[in-house]
Design a protein around this motif. Structure first.
Motif, PDB file in Angstrom:
ATOM      1  N   VAL A  88     -24.146 -15.676 -44.633  1.00 42.16           N
ATOM      2  CA  VAL A  88     -25.367 -16.249 -45.202  1.00 42.16           C
ATOM      3  C   VAL A  88     -26.009 -17.203 -44.197  1.00 42.16           C
ATOM      4  O   VAL A  88     -27.231 -17.172 -43.979  1.00 42.16           O
ATOM      5  CB  VAL A  88     -25.068 -16.993 -46.521  1.00 42.16           C
ATOM      6  N   LYS A  89     -25.190 -18.049 -43.574  1.00 43.99           N
ATOM      7  CA  LYS A  89     -25.730 -18.993 -42.591  1.00 43.99           C
ATOM      8  C   LYS A  89     -26.393 -18.277 -41.438  1.00 43.99           C
ATOM      9  O   LYS A  89     -27.462 -18.673 -40.964  1.00 43.99           O
ATOM     10  CB  LYS A  89     -24.601 -19.905 -42.080  1.00 43.99           C
ATOM     11  N   LYS A  90     -25.781 -17.174 -40.995  1.00 41.66           N
ATOM     12  CA  LYS A  90     -26.339 -16.437 -39.864  1.00 41.66           C
ATOM     13  C   LYS A  90     -27.677 -15.795 -40.225  1.00 41.66           C
ATOM     14  O   LYS A  90     -28.641 -15.862 -39.451  1.00 41.66           O
ATOM     15  CB  LYS A  90     -25.366 -15.351 -39.399  1.00 41.66           C
ATOM     16  N   VAL A  91     -27.745 -15.163 -41.405  1.00 41.13           N
ATOM     17  CA  VAL A  91     -28.996 -14.498 -41.778  1.00 41.13           C
ATOM     18  C   VAL A  91     -30.097 -15.529 -42.028  1.00 41.13           C
ATOM     19  O   VAL A  91     -31.281 -15.266 -41.765  1.00 41.13           O
ATOM     20  CB  VAL A  91     -28.788 -13.585 -43.011  1.00 41.13           C
ATOM     21  N   ASP A  94     -31.242 -16.506 -38.550  1.00 44.12           N
ATOM     22  CA  ASP A  94     -32.063 -15.417 -38.002  1.00 44.12           C
ATOM     23  C   ASP A  94     -33.454 -15.411 -38.638  1.00 44.12           C
ATOM     24  O   ASP A  94     -34.454 -15.148 -37.964  1.00 44.12           O
ATOM     25  CB  ASP A  94     -31.384 -14.066 -38.255  1.00 44.12           C
ATOM     26  N   SER A  95     -33.514 -15.718 -39.947  1.00 42.87           N
ATOM     27  CA  SER A  95     -34.811 -15.713 -40.632  1.00 42.87           C
ATOM     28  C   SER A  95     -35.730 -16.800 -40.083  1.00 42.87           C
ATOM     29  O   SER A  95     -36.954 -16.625 -40.016  1.00 42.87           O
ATOM     30  CB  SER A  95     -34.605 -15.897 -42.143  1.00 42.87           C
ATOM     31  N   ARG A  96     -35.149 -17.934 -39.689  1.00 48.84           N
ATOM     32  CA  ARG A  96     -35.966 -19.020 -39.151  1.00 48.84           C
ATOM     33  C   ARG A  96     -36.485 -18.694 -37.757  1.00 48.84           C
ATOM     34  O   ARG A  96     -37.513 -19.234 -37.327  1.00 48.84           O
ATOM     35  CB  ARG A  96     -35.145 -20.311 -39.110  1.00 48.84           C
ATOM     36  N   ALA A  97     -35.755 -17.809 -37.068  1.00 49.74           N
ATOM     37  CA  ALA A  97     -36.149 -17.462 -35.699  1.00 49.74           C
ATOM     38  C   ALA A  97     -37.211 -16.366 -35.647  1.00 49.74           C
ATOM     39  O   ALA A  97     -37.824 -16.136 -34.606  1.00 49.74           O
ATOM     40  CB  ALA A  97     -34.919 -17.010 -34.903  1.00 49.74           C
ATOM     41  N   VAL A 114     -32.184 -11.916 -46.688  1.00 45.73           N
ATOM     42  CA  VAL A 114     -31.461 -13.115 -47.135  1.00 45.73           C
ATOM     43  C   VAL A 114     -30.957 -12.924 -48.564  1.00 45.73           C
ATOM     44  O   VAL A 114     -29.813 -13.265 -48.887  1.00 45.73           O
ATOM     45  CB  VAL A 114     -32.375 -14.356 -47.048  1.00 45.73           C
ATOM     46  N   TYR A 115     -31.800 -12.381 -49.410  1.00 49.40           N
ATOM     47  CA  TYR A 115     -31.449 -12.131 -50.818  1.00 49.40           C
ATOM     48  C   TYR A 115     -30.215 -11.231 -50.926  1.00 49.40           C
ATOM     49  O   TYR A 115     -29.271 -11.525 -51.678  1.00 49.40           O
ATOM     50  CB  TYR A 115     -32.658 -11.494 -51.497  1.00 49.40           C
ATOM     51  N   GLU A 142     -22.787 -26.196 -50.232  1.00 46.95           N
ATOM     52  CA  GLU A 142     -23.652 -26.119 -49.052  1.00 46.95           C
ATOM     53  C   GLU A 142     -24.485 -24.838 -49.071  1.00 46.95           C
ATOM     54  O   GLU A 142     -25.679 -24.860 -48.736  1.00 46.95           O
ATOM     55  CB  GLU A 142     -22.803 -26.179 -47.777  1.00 46.95           C
ATOM     56  N   THR A 143     -23.866 -23.744 -49.485  1.00 51.40           N
ATOM     57  CA  THR A 143     -24.576 -22.461 -49.528  1.00 51.40           C
ATOM     58  C   THR A 143     -25.665 -22.478 -50.590  1.00 51.40           C
ATOM     59  O   THR A 143     -26.754 -21.935 -50.385  1.00 51.40           O
ATOM     60  CB  THR A 143     -23.585 -21.312 -49.797  1.00 51.40           C
ATOM     61  N   VAL A 144     -25.386 -23.123 -51.718  1.00 51.56           N
ATOM     62  CA  VAL A 144     -26.393 -23.235 -52.776  1.00 51.56           C
ATOM     63  C   VAL A 144     -27.523 -24.165 -52.337  1.00 51.56           C
ATOM     64  O   VAL A 144     -28.701 -23.920 -52.641  1.00 51.56           O
ATOM     65  CB  VAL A 144     -25.756 -23.731 -54.087  1.00 51.56           C
ATOM     66  N   GLN A 145     -27.194 -25.230 -51.620  1.00 42.49           N
ATOM     67  CA  GLN A 145     -28.241 -26.136 -51.120  1.00 42.49           C
ATOM     68  C   GLN A 145     -29.213 -25.376 -50.224  1.00 42.49           C
ATOM     69  O   GLN A 145     -30.433 -25.536 -50.334  1.00 42.49           O
ATOM     70  CB  GLN A 145     -27.617 -27.293 -50.350  1.00 42.49           C
TER      71      GLN A 145
END
Length: 465
Positions: A88-91, A94-97, A114-115, A142-145
């Motif tokens: 999840v953190k990686k995707v 990647d989405s921000r990039a 991401v979904y 953290e993942t929910v945040q």
């Protein structure tokens, strides 16, 4: 994981690994003998194939394997434990990039990735608890945040994805938990809840059905209507879920949210029949969201109803079942015509709802399905304008037929563009273009005449009826 036929099971057989209904639901832990009663139940519920993480046990009650390696197994378990939230953190990174600028389709595809990764994460949380009886609270929070922030930034795209109930090919508990979590967070934004409370709500939504794992999987995964006895067993899952998170030392707010998520404002819910004034606010939100999601989703034993039907049922609020404030917040979040709904407008055009108007949930923002502007950008309309008022929601068959027409039109446009490129890049423009025109004169003119994107197109859907 290997597939194993139900016919291969015999009374008292055991395995060196866990036996699953699918890759999420544990049927029998390793070394546990399979009973004849379990085999009979699986046959009754028409399961034909299971999944096995091991081999037939060859020795005693410790599950001796002919090819097992304990150190390797421990290493793999530790790696899995560390990596539950890493994907999840990686995707998200990647989405921000990705430079999506104002490209709606690129952004929708990014949000979709991401979904789907969050669906994988929720599945891993359930699977890890099923096999290890543990949940990493810090990682989950953290993942929910991150999800709360992502929903805030991409709400309308996520709500559009929620309208496609076939998007995720996973067990309904995973799909239900994810859809409820996204809807609950979006509603919490409408209610102006602080981030800390939104995180608690999101964690509670992800885990609110975890008590189901304590029940025989054939009860909630079968395609038959439940018997009264089975319904009584299902009604115990909030208590089982409460016990799970209590034993794992989750905060009291999360414990109560899971315990009370099937309670009702009028005191007719379960398991304790508590009235609204004695319910936690988290549980009240999940009760509304859970009901809306259940109405609008397909189950093995029922077909889904439209989002409009689901919203209308909650608004009717028969017998004061739900908190009116929360129902109203959900309405302003998804609108009376939720994002992703295909509608027929007063100007005889077909559109898809793409955004909500917070102060007027009856009149969302829509995008025409069969037309674009001269520069290729979508035509966006405000249905508050009487000229573009929504007359009705399209049926599933009408929606399917319209999408087929749109796809055929897209292919024709691509074909026309290909022909134009071939003509423009020809080495001998005059002669080659004449040859091309001799080959496809009618088709080329037809495409130009009927598919000019600058033109408007009226669609009369009466022929679908």
């Amino acid at each position: 994981m290997e597939n194993i036929k139900l016919t291969a099971l015999t009374n008292k057989i055991s395995f060196t690994g866990d036996l699953y209904i699918d890759n999420l639901f544990l049927l029998a832990p390793k070394s546990t003998p399979v009973s004849q009663e379990l085999i009979n139940a699986l046959q009754l519920w028409q399961f034909e194939e299971l999944q096995l993480d091991g081999n037939v046990s060859l020795g005693g009650d410790i599950g001796v394997s002919t090819n097992g390696n304990k150190n390797q197994d421990n290493s793999e378990e530790n790696k899995q434990k560390e990596n539950l939230g890493s994907s999840v953190k990686k995707v998200l990174e990647d989405s921000r990039a990705i430079n999506i600028a104002n490209d709606e389709s690129l952004r929708l595809n990014m949000v979709k990735n991401v979904y789907l990764e969050y669906a994988n994460y929720i599945e891993s949380v359930y699977t890890h608890y099923s096999t290890h009886k543990e949940i990493n609270q810090e990682e989950l929070s953290e993942t929910v945040q991150e999800l709360c922030i992502f929903v805030k930034d991409n709400k309308r795209f996520l709500l559009r994805l929620l309208s496609d109930t076939s998007l995720i090919n996973k067990n309904f508990l995973v799909i239900h938990s994810l859809r409820c979590t996204v809807l609950a967070i979006a509603t919490a934004l409408q209610l102006h809840m602080p981030l800390s409370k939104m995180i608690e709500l999101g964690v509670c939504c992800i885990l609110h059905e975890i008590g189901m794992l304590q029940l025989p999987p054939q009860i909630y995964m079968g395609s038959k209507q439940l018997t009264p006895g089975e319904k009584a067993m299902i009604s115990k899952h909030p208590v089982y879920g409460y016990s799970i998170v209590k034993n794992l030392n989750f905060p009291t707010t999360i414990q109560l949210g899971i315990l009370e998520h099937h309670e009702k404002e009028n005191g007719t819910g379960y398991p304790r029949r508590l009235p609204g004034e004695k319910l936690s606010y988290t549980a009240k939100i999940i009760s509304v969201i859970c009901s809306y999601e259940a109405i609008t989703s397909k189950r093995n034993y029922k077909s889904e109803r439209s989002s409009l039907d689901g919203m209308v049922e909650l608004l009717l609020n028969k017998n004061n079942t739900y908190s009116p404030d929360i129902v109203r917040a959900l309405l302003h979040t998804v609108s009376l015509y939720p994002i992703g709904t295909y509608v027929y407008l007063k100007n005889r055009k077909i559109a898809i709802v793409t955004d909500t108007v917070s102060d007027n949930p009856k009149c969302p923002i829509v995008q025409l399905v069969t037309e674009k502007k001269a520069d290729g950008s979508p035509v966006i309309l405000e249905t508050e304008n009487p000229e573009y008022a929504i007359l009705r929601v399209l049926t599933k068959q009408e929606q399917s037929d319209v999408l087929k027409i749109v796809e055929e039109k897209r292919k024709l446009i691509e074909e026309a563009q290909k022909i134009a490129m071939e003509l423009n890049t020809s080495s001998n423009p005059q002669n080659e273009s004449q040859k091309q025109e001799e080959k496809v004169p009618e088709k080329k003119e037809s495409v130009k005449a009927t598919l000019n994107e600058n033109e408007t197109e009226e669609v009369d859907i009466s022929f679908f009826n």
